[in-house]
Motif scaffolding. Structure first.
Motif, PDB file in Angstrom:
ATOM      1  N   ASN A   1       0.795  -1.231   0.000  1.00 11.31           N
ATOM      2  CA  ASN A   1       0.000   0.000   0.000  1.00 11.31           C
ATOM      3  C   ASN A   1       0.825   1.277   0.000  1.00 11.31           C
ATOM      4  OD1 ASN A   1      -2.462  -1.442   0.048  1.00 11.31           O
ATOM      5  ND2 ASN A   1      -2.303  -1.700   2.278  1.00 11.31           N
ATOM      6  N   TRP A   2       2.156   1.153   0.106  1.00  8.18           N
ATOM      7  CA  TRP A   2       2.972   2.362   0.066  1.00  8.18           C
ATOM      8  C   TRP A   2       2.798   3.048  -1.289  1.00  8.18           C
ATOM      9  CZ3 TRP A   2       3.971   2.399   4.914  1.00  8.18           C
ATOM     10  CH2 TRP A   2       4.459   1.303   5.593  1.00  8.18           C
ATOM     11  N   THR A   3       2.817   4.364  -1.287  1.00  9.09           N
ATOM     12  CA  THR A   3       2.711   5.100  -2.552  1.00  9.09           C
ATOM     13  C   THR A   3       3.990   4.971  -3.371  1.00  9.09           C
ATOM     14  OG1 THR A   3       1.179   6.687  -1.575  1.00  9.09           O
ATOM     15  CG2 THR A   3       2.322   7.378  -3.576  1.00  9.09           C
ATOM     16  N   PHE A   4       5.128   5.030  -2.685  1.00 13.17           N
ATOM     17  CA  PHE A   4       6.428   4.967  -3.345  1.00 13.17           C
ATOM     18  C   PHE A   4       7.363   4.233  -2.405  1.00 13.17           C
ATOM     19  CE2 PHE A   4      10.243   7.568  -5.065  1.00 13.17           C
ATOM     20  CZ  PHE A   4      10.368   6.745  -6.183  1.00 13.17           C
ATOM     21  N   SER A   5       7.984   3.160  -2.868  1.00  9.90           N
ATOM     22  CA  SER A   5       8.822   2.350  -1.988  1.00  9.90           C
ATOM     23  C   SER A   5       9.924   1.676  -2.796  1.00  9.90           C
ATOM     24  CB  SER A   5       7.979   1.289  -1.264  1.00  9.90           C
ATOM     25  OG  SER A   5       7.318   0.447  -2.194  1.00  9.90           O
ATOM     26  N   THR A   6      10.940   1.223  -2.091  1.00  9.44           N
ATOM     27  CA  THR A   6      12.007   0.470  -2.751  1.00  9.44           C
ATOM     28  C   THR A   6      11.566  -0.973  -2.926  1.00  9.44           C
ATOM     29  OG1 THR A   6      13.042   0.119  -0.594  1.00  9.44           O
ATOM     30  CG2 THR A   6      13.910   1.907  -1.954  1.00  9.44           C
ATOM     31  N   ILE A   7      12.201  -1.648  -3.873  1.00  6.28           N
ATOM     32  CA  ILE A   7      11.833  -3.034  -4.166  1.00  6.28           C
ATOM     33  C   ILE A   7      13.052  -3.751  -4.726  1.00  6.28           C
ATOM     34  CG2 ILE A   7      11.030  -2.443  -6.510  1.00  6.28           C
ATOM     35  CD1 ILE A   7       8.833  -4.601  -6.139  1.00  6.28           C
ATOM     36  N   VAL A   8      13.168  -5.030  -4.391  1.00  9.38           N
ATOM     37  CA  VAL A   8      14.217  -5.883  -4.960  1.00  9.38           C
ATOM     38  C   VAL A   8      13.593  -7.198  -5.396  1.00  9.38           C
ATOM     39  CG1 VAL A   8      16.092  -4.893  -3.594  1.00  9.38           C
ATOM     40  CG2 VAL A   8      14.840  -6.874  -2.718  1.00  9.38           C
ATOM     41  N   GLY A   9      14.244  -7.867  -6.326  1.00 11.99           N
ATOM     42  CA  GLY A   9      13.778  -9.170  -6.778  1.00 11.99           C
ATOM     43  C   GLY A   9      14.952 -10.074  -7.048  1.00 11.99           C
ATOM     44  N   VAL A  10      14.739 -11.368  -6.885  1.00 15.10           N
ATOM     45  CA  VAL A  10      15.828 -12.318  -7.089  1.00 15.10           C
ATOM     46  C   VAL A  10      15.951 -12.704  -8.557  1.00 15.10           C
ATOM     47  CG1 VAL A  10      15.797 -13.212  -4.744  1.00 15.10           C
ATOM     48  CG2 VAL A  10      14.293 -14.225  -6.444  1.00 15.10           C
ATOM     49  N   SER A  11      16.972 -13.476  -8.854  1.00 18.21           N
ATOM     50  CA  SER A  11      17.354 -13.811 -10.226  1.00 18.21           C
ATOM     51  C   SER A  11      16.538 -14.998 -10.716  1.00 18.21           C
ATOM     52  CB  SER A  11      18.850 -14.144 -10.239  1.00 18.21           C
ATOM     53  OG  SER A  11      19.336 -14.304 -11.538  1.00 18.21           O
ATOM     54  N   ARG A  12      15.377 -14.707 -11.331  1.00 17.73           N
ATOM     55  CA  ARG A  12      14.474 -15.765 -11.748  1.00 17.73           C
ATOM     56  C   ARG A  12      13.850 -15.458 -13.109  1.00 17.73           C
ATOM     57  NH1 ARG A  12      17.064 -17.743  -8.441  1.00 17.73           N
ATOM     58  NH2 ARG A  12      16.432 -18.793  -6.507  1.00 17.73           N
ATOM     59  N   PRO A  13      13.241 -16.446 -13.784  1.00 12.50           N
ATOM     60  CA  PRO A  13      12.645 -16.238 -15.102  1.00 12.50           C
ATOM     61  C   PRO A  13      11.436 -15.300 -15.086  1.00 12.50           C
ATOM     62  CG  PRO A  13      13.099 -18.560 -14.728  1.00 12.50           C
ATOM     63  CD  PRO A  13      13.274 -17.872 -13.407  1.00 12.50           C
ATOM     64  N   PHE A  14      10.985 -14.929 -16.282  1.00  9.08           N
ATOM     65  CA  PHE A  14       9.951 -13.904 -16.440  1.00  9.08           C
ATOM     66  C   PHE A  14       8.628 -14.281 -15.786  1.00  9.08           C
ATOM     67  CE2 PHE A  14       6.300 -12.222 -18.760  1.00  9.08           C
ATOM     68  CZ  PHE A  14       6.498 -10.858 -18.609  1.00  9.08           C
ATOM     69  N   LEU A  15       8.071 -15.452 -16.109  1.00  6.31           N
ATOM     70  CA  LEU A  15       6.727 -15.780 -15.632  1.00  6.31           C
ATOM     71  C   LEU A  15       6.682 -15.948 -14.120  1.00  6.31           C
ATOM     72  CD1 LEU A  15       5.505 -18.193 -18.456  1.00  6.31           C
ATOM     73  CD2 LEU A  15       4.727 -15.858 -17.997  1.00  6.31           C
ATOM     74  N   LEU A  16       7.763 -16.424 -13.510  1.00  4.66           N
ATOM     75  CA  LEU A  16       7.813 -16.502 -12.051  1.00  4.66           C
ATOM     76  C   LEU A  16       7.868 -15.112 -11.448  1.00  4.66           C
ATOM     77  CD1 LEU A  16       8.141 -17.740  -9.277  1.00  4.66           C
ATOM     78  CD2 LEU A  16      10.536 -18.217  -9.801  1.00  4.66           C
ATOM     79  N   THR A  17       8.735 -14.257 -11.966  1.00  7.51           N
ATOM     80  CA  THR A  17       8.853 -12.905 -11.426  1.00  7.51           C
ATOM     81  C   THR A  17       7.552 -12.126 -11.619  1.00  7.51           C
ATOM     82  OG1 THR A  17      11.185 -12.993 -12.067  1.00  7.51           O
ATOM     83  CG2 THR A  17      10.335 -10.868 -11.352  1.00  7.51           C
ATOM     84  N   LEU A  18       6.907 -12.343 -12.744  1.00  9.15           N
ATOM     85  CA  LEU A  18       5.605 -11.735 -13.001  1.00  9.15           C
ATOM     86  C   LEU A  18       4.605 -12.121 -11.920  1.00  9.15           C
ATOM     87  CD1 LEU A  18       3.755 -10.374 -15.404  1.00  9.15           C
ATOM     88  CD2 LEU A  18       3.076 -12.761 -15.751  1.00  9.15           C
ATOM     89  N   GLN A  19       4.557 -13.402 -11.580  1.00 15.87           N
ATOM     90  CA  GLN A  19       3.609 -13.870 -10.567  1.00 15.87           C
ATOM     91  C   GLN A  19       3.959 -13.317  -9.197  1.00 15.87           C
ATOM     92  OE1 GLN A  19       0.815 -15.411 -11.040  1.00 15.87           O
ATOM     93  NE2 GLN A  19       0.326 -15.580  -8.869  1.00 15.87           N
ATOM     94  N   GLN A  20       5.217 -13.053  -8.953  1.00 21.00           N
ATOM     95  CA  GLN A  20       5.642 -12.520  -7.672  1.00 21.00           C
ATOM     96  C   GLN A  20       5.352 -11.035  -7.529  1.00 21.00           C
ATOM     97  OE1 GLN A  20       9.763 -13.582  -8.023  1.00 21.00           O
ATOM     98  NE2 GLN A  20       9.550 -15.439  -6.821  1.00 21.00           N
ATOM     99  N   HIS A  21       5.455 -10.276  -8.635  1.00 22.44           N
ATOM    100  CA  HIS A  21       5.515  -8.823  -8.482  1.00 22.44           C
ATOM    101  C   HIS A  21       4.406  -8.010  -9.145  1.00 22.44           C
ATOM    102  CE1 HIS A  21       9.256  -8.713  -6.254  1.00 22.44           C
ATOM    103  NE2 HIS A  21       9.711  -9.659  -7.054  1.00 22.44           N
ATOM    104  N   ASP A  22       4.218  -8.090 -10.435  1.00 22.71           N
ATOM    105  CA  ASP A  22       3.280  -7.159 -11.060  1.00 22.71           C
ATOM    106  C   ASP A  22       2.324  -7.824 -12.037  1.00 22.71           C
ATOM    107  OD1 ASP A  22       5.220  -7.676 -12.946  1.00 22.71           O
ATOM    108  OD2 ASP A  22       5.385  -5.610 -13.662  1.00 22.71           O
ATOM    109  N   GLY A  23       2.161  -9.136 -11.915  1.00 24.58           N
ATOM    110  CA  GLY A  23       1.228  -9.845 -12.779  1.00 24.58           C
ATOM    111  C   GLY A  23      -0.210  -9.683 -12.324  1.00 24.58           C
ATOM    112  N   PRO A  24      -1.175 -10.022 -13.175  1.00 27.43           N
ATOM    113  CA  PRO A  24      -2.590  -9.837 -12.843  1.00 27.43           C
ATOM    114  C   PRO A  24      -3.067 -10.677 -11.669  1.00 27.43           C
ATOM    115  CG  PRO A  24      -2.329 -11.065 -14.908  1.00 27.43           C
ATOM    116  CD  PRO A  24      -0.986 -10.520 -14.552  1.00 27.43           C
ATOM    117  N   ARG A  25      -2.356 -11.761 -11.351  1.00 30.52           N
ATOM    118  CA  ARG A  25      -2.740 -12.603 -10.219  1.00 30.52           C
ATOM    119  C   ARG A  25      -1.695 -12.588  -9.108  1.00 30.52           C
ATOM    120  NH1 ARG A  25      -5.509 -18.234 -12.197  1.00 30.52           N
ATOM    121  NH2 ARG A  25      -7.637 -17.459 -11.991  1.00 30.52           N
ATOM    122  N   SER A  26      -0.812 -11.616  -9.150  1.00 31.31           N
ATOM    123  CA  SER A  26       0.241 -11.524  -8.148  1.00 31.31           C
ATOM    124  C   SER A  26      -0.330 -11.089  -6.803  1.00 31.31           C
ATOM    125  CB  SER A  26       1.311 -10.521  -8.591  1.00 31.31           C
ATOM    126  OG  SER A  26       2.197 -10.244  -7.529  1.00 31.31           O
TER     127      SER A  26
END
Length: 521
Positions: free
Chosen positions: A413-438
């Protein structure tokens, strides 16, 4: 912990939490200065001996749960549990306990066959019933594992055994999952039907549990019937928890530790000059950025989000926040995925265009935003970006919060925040972060065409056919998404010259591969 936060937290605390901001130009390099040593695995691996691995646990005690690891539980899981697939050193899935896998044309049905002769640590043969039990446990609402949400279209009641070694796994029509290996693998430890993470923490990994003292240390002994012939090499592995990088460094200096995954930037000089240790550096796709909540002002105006991406001086962020140990990113993750669209132009800093966009959005007189972050790399990135933003008439006020608050109920819910992600393929990262079902979408990015494209991509087993869908989706992300991804970080691990088997690894977790470690002397 939500998502695979334990891994991201480990990266952050080990390499970045204590990392100071680089203000000068005399930066260390992790490449080309390392001395040759045992970690490069001179000669064939030798059997026997023990390795002591030091991890940064902070105040977390962790657990042993295969499907809901807490704190440093993920690290212990690599020793204790085996999966149907495992990550190779380029962060792609390869067969492990599974001998054969097949997916149908719309990815709504997977068929998986186990290798013959597999055993758990307590001697029980691994059968289809154990695979079914493991997958149902991971996705059981009663367990409430955040990793179960990575498989939202799974038809868990429809999982069936075709024979003692073969299972079929169904997914919703219209929501097939070609990326099942990626989305299930890291949290897909196969456990027996009599499994209990406290009273019976049994798996099929390279080592069986000997003892576990939460928050202090855990010891594992060699599993003789591990599925990889001749492995593991060591007789015993000990994983020791440390509160911070300083105490871990002191233990390494006195010879109490053999391997330190993800070392702090300011400690590189010590390890590079040491005759005791070698630094193993890996180029990874672990990414760093800022999440703009597109559902809230000012980022609900696409012009503001675009302006912020044009404000960022990415080379400076890599230089000062990552101490030069990384490379510039282009607001897109998973560059090693075979579907990644490399034709998308690199975004560069353009203050004139950023000011113009802000003026057209009604912020010609200036704009003030609050950036929520934690101490360490996030705070450092905030400081650098705030300095850059002032040149465009934007005041970024940094709000430092505790890790538990940052990852707590308000995390999305933060308006602006830092973010990190690990070294993984596209569809997994999508599901983790900004995909429609994330379940972890801090950006609240919603786009009908993007949703259509990634839904079709997820159901497309043919990688060549998937490329066009992912490429079109990435162009939407790049143009209208809420992630400002400025860099990818390298990972450095300090390894005793008496230990072999730690080699460059895009996953950033070479030292987690305990089945590959061996002792030279």
């Amino acid at each position: 912990m939500s998502e695979d936060q334990s891994r991201r937290s480990f990266l952050t605390k080990g390499a970045l939490l204590s990392g100071g901001l680089a203000l000068g130009t005399g930066l260390l390099s992790a490449c080309g200065k390392d001395k040759p040593g045992a970690a490069a695995a001179n000669g064939p691996p030798r059997a026997g001996g023990k390795a002591r691995i030091a991890i940064i646990a902070g105040a977390q005690t962790g657990n042993l749960d295969a499907h809901k690891p807490l704190g440093t539980g993920s690290f212990r899981g690599w020793a204790l549990y085996a999966k149907l697939w495992e990550w190779d050193r380029e962060a792609h899935p390869g067969l492990a306990l599974a001998e054969f896998t097949e997916v149908n044309d719309d990815a709504t049905k997977w068929t998986i066959r186990l290798r013959k002769g597999l055993e758990f640590h307590h001697g029980k043969s691994i059968r289809a019933e154990d695979v079914i039990y493991s997958l149902r446990r991971l996705t059981d609402p009663a367990l409430a594992s955040p990793y179960g949400s990575y498989l939202p279209s799974l038809q868990r009641d429809g999982i069936k055994a075709l024979d003692p070694l073969t299972v079929t796994i169904p997914f919703e029509q219209g929501h097939g999952l070609a990326a099942l290996p990626e989305l299930w693998m890291s949290w897909g430890g196969i456990v027996p039907t009599d499994y209990d993470p406290v009273t019976n923490p049994v798996g099929a990994g390279p080592y069986r549990l000997k003892n576990f003292t939460p928050g202090q240390r855990s010891t594992f002994s060699k599993f003789e019937n591990y599925y990889k012939p001749g492995q593991p090499y060591l007789d015993e592995v000990e994983i020791i928890d440390f509160k911070d990088p300083i105490s871990r460094l002191q233990a390494m200096q006195t010879g109490q530790v053999d391997v330190a995954p993800t070392i702090a930037f300011e400690q590189l000089a010590f390890f590079k000059s040491s005759d005791q240790f070698e630094v193993v550096s890996s180029q990874t796709d672990a990414w760093h950025g800022f999440a703009m909540n597109l559902s809230k002002a000012p980022f609900n105006d696409p012009r503001v989000a675009k302006a912020f991406r044009l404000i960022a001086d990415r080379p400076e962020l890599v230089k000062r926040v990552l101490h030069g140990q990384g490379r510039v990113a282009n607001d897109l993750y998973a560059p090693s995925d075979p579907t990644f669209d490399r034709t998308i132009p690199q975004r560069t800093r353009d203050l004139a265009e950023a000011r113009s966009l802000l003026r057209s959005a009604g912020h010609g007189g200036g704009l003030t935003v609050e950036l929520v972050t934690t101490a360490g790399a996030g705070g450092n990135a905030g400081i650098v970006f705030a300095q850059q933003a002032r040149e465009a008439g934007v005041e970024v006020k940094i709000k430092l919060v505790d890790d538990s608050i940052f990852a707590g109920p308000d995390k999305n819910n933060w308006t602006f925040s830092t973010i990190v992600g690990v070294s993984r393929p596209f569809l997994l990262t999508l599901q983790q972060h900004d995909g429609p079902r994330s379940a972890g979408n801090k950006t609240h990015f919603q786009d009908a065409e993007f949703t259509r494209l990634v839904t079709e991509a997820a159901a497309q087993p043919d990688v060549e056919k998937r490329k066009g869908l992912v490429g079109a989706a990435q162009r939407i992300q790049h143009d209208r998404g809420g992630l400002l991804i400025w860099g990818f970080s390298n990972n450095q691990e300090a390894v005793s010259r008496n230990i072999g088997g730690v080699t460059p690894d895009r996953t950033a977790f070479s030292a987690w591969r305990t089945d590959a470690l061996w002792r030279r002397a």
